[in-house]
Design a protein around this motif. Structure first.
Motif, PDB file in Angstrom:
ATOM      1  N   HIS A  54       2.798  14.724  12.509  1.00 50.02           N
ATOM      2  CA  HIS A  54       1.745  14.120  11.690  1.00 50.02           C
ATOM      3  C   HIS A  54       2.281  13.264  10.539  1.00 50.02           C
ATOM      4  O   HIS A  54       1.519  12.891   9.644  1.00 50.02           O
ATOM      5  CB  HIS A  54       0.838  15.218  11.133  1.00 50.02           C
ATOM      6  CG  HIS A  54       0.165  16.021  12.198  1.00 50.02           C
ATOM      7  ND1 HIS A  54      -0.885  15.533  12.937  1.00 50.02           N
ATOM      8  CD2 HIS A  54       0.411  17.269  12.665  1.00 50.02           C
ATOM      9  CE1 HIS A  54      -1.266  16.451  13.806  1.00 50.02           C
ATOM     10  NE2 HIS A  54      -0.505  17.514  13.666  1.00 50.02           N
ATOM     11  N   MET A  55       3.570  12.917  10.566  1.00 52.34           N
ATOM     12  CA  MET A  55       4.181  12.189   9.456  1.00 52.34           C
ATOM     13  C   MET A  55       3.472  10.866   9.162  1.00 52.34           C
ATOM     14  O   MET A  55       3.200  10.534   8.019  1.00 52.34           O
ATOM     15  CB  MET A  55       5.673  11.944   9.712  1.00 52.34           C
ATOM     16  CG  MET A  55       6.394  11.414   8.489  1.00 52.34           C
ATOM     17  SD  MET A  55       8.166  11.064   8.686  1.00 52.34           S
ATOM     18  CE  MET A  55       8.768  12.298   9.760  1.00 52.34           C
ATOM     19  N   LYS A  56       3.150  10.104  10.193  1.00 52.99           N
ATOM     20  CA  LYS A  56       2.504   8.800  10.000  1.00 52.99           C
ATOM     21  C   LYS A  56       1.147   8.975   9.317  1.00 52.99           C
ATOM     22  O   LYS A  56       0.823   8.261   8.361  1.00 52.99           O
ATOM     23  CB  LYS A  56       2.348   8.078  11.337  1.00 52.99           C
ATOM     24  CG  LYS A  56       1.731   6.715  11.206  1.00 52.99           C
ATOM     25  CD  LYS A  56       1.606   6.031  12.552  1.00 52.99           C
ATOM     26  CE  LYS A  56       0.892   4.696  12.381  1.00 52.99           C
ATOM     27  NZ  LYS A  56       0.507   4.115  13.651  1.00 52.99           N
ATOM     28  N   ASP A  57       0.363   9.940   9.793  1.00 51.28           N
ATOM     29  CA  ASP A  57      -0.952  10.193   9.194  1.00 51.28           C
ATOM     30  C   ASP A  57      -0.822  10.660   7.739  1.00 51.28           C
ATOM     31  O   ASP A  57      -1.602  10.241   6.878  1.00 51.28           O
ATOM     32  CB  ASP A  57      -1.721  11.249   9.995  1.00 51.28           C
ATOM     33  CG  ASP A  57      -2.048  10.783  11.404  1.00 51.28           C
ATOM     34  OD1 ASP A  57      -2.202   9.555  11.598  1.00 51.28           O
ATOM     35  OD2 ASP A  57      -2.152  11.641  12.299  1.00 51.28           O
ATOM     36  N   ILE A  58       0.151  11.518   7.483  1.00 53.82           N
ATOM     37  CA  ILE A  58       0.368  12.012   6.123  1.00 53.82           C
ATOM     38  C   ILE A  58       0.769  10.862   5.204  1.00 53.82           C
ATOM     39  O   ILE A  58       0.231  10.724   4.096  1.00 53.82           O
ATOM     40  CB  ILE A  58       1.436  13.131   6.110  1.00 53.82           C
ATOM     41  CG1 ILE A  58       0.919  14.367   6.862  1.00 53.82           C
ATOM     42  CG2 ILE A  58       1.824  13.495   4.682  1.00 53.82           C
ATOM     43  CD1 ILE A  58       1.992  15.408   7.158  1.00 53.82           C
ATOM     44  N   ASP A  59       1.689  10.014   5.664  1.00 51.70           N
ATOM     45  CA  ASP A  59       2.120   8.862   4.858  1.00 51.70           C
ATOM     46  C   ASP A  59       0.942   7.924   4.568  1.00 51.70           C
ATOM     47  O   ASP A  59       0.797   7.443   3.440  1.00 51.70           O
ATOM     48  CB  ASP A  59       3.243   8.100   5.558  1.00 51.70           C
ATOM     49  CG  ASP A  59       4.569   8.848   5.522  1.00 51.70           C
ATOM     50  OD1 ASP A  59       4.714   9.772   4.702  1.00 51.70           O
ATOM     51  OD2 ASP A  59       5.455   8.491   6.333  1.00 51.70           O
ATOM     52  N   GLU A  60       0.123   7.668   5.580  1.00 55.64           N
ATOM     53  CA  GLU A  60      -1.042   6.804   5.378  1.00 55.64           C
ATOM     54  C   GLU A  60      -2.016   7.433   4.385  1.00 55.64           C
ATOM     55  O   GLU A  60      -2.589   6.744   3.532  1.00 55.64           O
ATOM     56  CB  GLU A  60      -1.733   6.519   6.711  1.00 55.64           C
ATOM     57  CG  GLU A  60      -0.945   5.588   7.610  1.00 55.64           C
ATOM     58  CD  GLU A  60      -1.543   5.463   9.010  1.00 55.64           C
ATOM     59  OE1 GLU A  60      -2.575   6.121   9.309  1.00 55.64           O
ATOM     60  OE2 GLU A  60      -0.970   4.711   9.827  1.00 55.64           O
ATOM     61  N   GLY A  61      -2.203   8.738   4.481  1.00 56.40           N
ATOM     62  CA  GLY A  61      -3.087   9.446   3.547  1.00 56.40           C
ATOM     63  C   GLY A  61      -2.565   9.384   2.118  1.00 56.40           C
ATOM     64  O   GLY A  61      -3.340   9.176   1.174  1.00 56.40           O
ATOM     65  N   ILE A  62      -1.256   9.531   1.968  1.00 56.67           N
ATOM     66  CA  ILE A  62      -0.655   9.423   0.639  1.00 56.67           C
ATOM     67  C   ILE A  62      -0.828   8.012   0.090  1.00 56.67           C
ATOM     68  O   ILE A  62      -1.186   7.825  -1.080  1.00 56.67           O
ATOM     69  CB  ILE A  62       0.833   9.838   0.679  1.00 56.67           C
ATOM     70  CG1 ILE A  62       0.952  11.347   0.927  1.00 56.67           C
ATOM     71  CG2 ILE A  62       1.552   9.449  -0.612  1.00 56.67           C
ATOM     72  CD1 ILE A  62       2.357  11.823   1.217  1.00 56.67           C
ATOM     73  N   ASP A  63      -0.588   6.999   0.929  1.00 56.02           N
ATOM     74  CA  ASP A  63      -0.764   5.608   0.492  1.00 56.02           C
ATOM     75  C   ASP A  63      -2.205   5.340   0.055  1.00 56.02           C
ATOM     76  O   ASP A  63      -2.440   4.696  -0.971  1.00 56.02           O
ATOM     77  CB  ASP A  63      -0.369   4.637   1.609  1.00 56.02           C
ATOM     78  CG  ASP A  63       1.133   4.615   1.861  1.00 56.02           C
ATOM     79  OD1 ASP A  63       1.897   5.080   0.988  1.00 56.02           O
ATOM     80  OD2 ASP A  63       1.537   4.121   2.942  1.00 56.02           O
ATOM     81  N   ARG A  64      -3.167   5.861   0.822  1.00 54.64           N
ATOM     82  CA  ARG A  64      -4.579   5.680   0.451  1.00 54.64           C
ATOM     83  C   ARG A  64      -4.881   6.376  -0.874  1.00 54.64           C
ATOM     84  O   ARG A  64      -5.580   5.825  -1.735  1.00 54.64           O
ATOM     85  CB  ARG A  64      -5.500   6.221   1.551  1.00 54.64           C
ATOM     86  CG  ARG A  64      -5.682   5.264   2.716  1.00 54.64           C
ATOM     87  CD  ARG A  64      -6.849   5.661   3.608  1.00 54.64           C
ATOM     88  NE  ARG A  64      -6.741   7.004   4.148  1.00 54.64           N
ATOM     89  CZ  ARG A  64      -6.117   7.322   5.285  1.00 54.64           C
ATOM     90  NH1 ARG A  64      -5.546   6.384   6.007  1.00 54.64           N
ATOM     91  NH2 ARG A  64      -6.077   8.570   5.696  1.00 54.64           N
ATOM     92  N   ASP A 112      -3.495   4.332  -3.698  1.00 54.01           N
ATOM     93  CA  ASP A 112      -4.343   3.156  -3.925  1.00 54.01           C
ATOM     94  C   ASP A 112      -5.628   3.542  -4.668  1.00 54.01           C
ATOM     95  O   ASP A 112      -6.028   2.870  -5.626  1.00 54.01           O
ATOM     96  CB  ASP A 112      -4.705   2.472  -2.603  1.00 54.01           C
ATOM     97  CG  ASP A 112      -3.524   1.747  -1.973  1.00 54.01           C
ATOM     98  OD1 ASP A 112      -2.521   1.501  -2.690  1.00 54.01           O
ATOM     99  OD2 ASP A 112      -3.597   1.434  -0.765  1.00 54.01           O
ATOM    100  N   ILE A 113      -6.266   4.604  -4.223  1.00 56.82           N
ATOM    101  CA  ILE A 113      -7.498   5.062  -4.872  1.00 56.82           C
ATOM    102  C   ILE A 113      -7.203   5.470  -6.314  1.00 56.82           C
ATOM    103  O   ILE A 113      -7.952   5.126  -7.232  1.00 56.82           O
ATOM    104  CB  ILE A 113      -8.137   6.218  -4.080  1.00 56.82           C
ATOM    105  CG1 ILE A 113      -8.705   5.699  -2.751  1.00 56.82           C
ATOM    106  CG2 ILE A 113      -9.231   6.908  -4.899  1.00 56.82           C
ATOM    107  CD1 ILE A 113      -9.115   6.788  -1.785  1.00 56.82           C
TER     108      ILE A 113
END
Length: 188
Positions: free
Chosen positions: A143-153, A156-157
């Motif tokens: 799930h690394m890609k999903d976790i990284d995307e979640g952290i980036d979001r 940003d928020i």
């Protein structure tokens, strides 16, 4: 058997400055001091006296000091051991904080929790490495890609919220200054 354990403890702790000082003042051997302290802490935990604090101190201070030593050493194996401990400990701590209310009333909860945490950090068992390799690593890799995307979001928020908060603070501050200036001028 007990004397052999005490002799081994004394041998391992006889050069520790704090224990040497206590030993000189009390006349006890350093191994007896360590064993007595351990028994006292265990009794406190069994009777629920400071159990959570004792567990957290042992599970955080010893690994923190060993992490410091690992950082300062030229070897890299110990770095991996302690980084892995902190990953496993962090996940355990999150789960434990949520589940503690359900289980803390059970007899021997804190001694069992402490034994598990010692299993995680003890160099003899390398429990954190075992749990990391068999359970945590495969899940995180998947799930690394999903976790990284979640952290980036989330970053940003957070940045957008901070910008809005800053603008609102400036606006409110400006309004307050203008209001105070207006009131001061009207009273003069």
């Amino acid at each position: 058997q007990v004397n052999k354990i005490l002799q081994d403890l004394t041998h391992r702790t006889k050069n520790m400055p704090v224990l040497k000082d206590i030993s000189a003042k009390t006349g006890l051997e350093t191994g007896q001091i360590v064993a007595g302290t351990g028994v006292l802490l265990l009794i406190c935990m069994l009777f629920g006296l400071g159990s959570s604090l004792i567990t957290d101190i042992i599970a955080i201070l010893y690994p923190a000091y060993m992490s410091f030593k690992a950082i300062e050493s030229a070897e890299t194996d110990d770095d991996k051991q302690w980084l892995t401990y902190w990953v496993v400990f962090a996940l355990f701590k999150v789960i434990d904080d949520w589940s503690e209310i359900l289980f803390s009333w059970l007899p021997f909860y804190y001694p069992i929790k402490l034994a598990f945490l010692i299993f995680l950090f003890a160099p003899q068992t390398r429990g954190a490495l075992k749990i990391y390799e068999t359970a945590i690593r495969p899940i995180l890799q998947k799930h690394m890609k999903d976790i990284d995307e979640g952290i980036d979001r989330a970053v940003d928020i957070g940045a957008k919220v901070a910008a809005v908060a800053k603008e609102e603070a400036i606006k409110q501050g400006t309004n307050m200054v203008i209001k105070n200036m207006t009131q001061t001028q009207s009273t003069n």
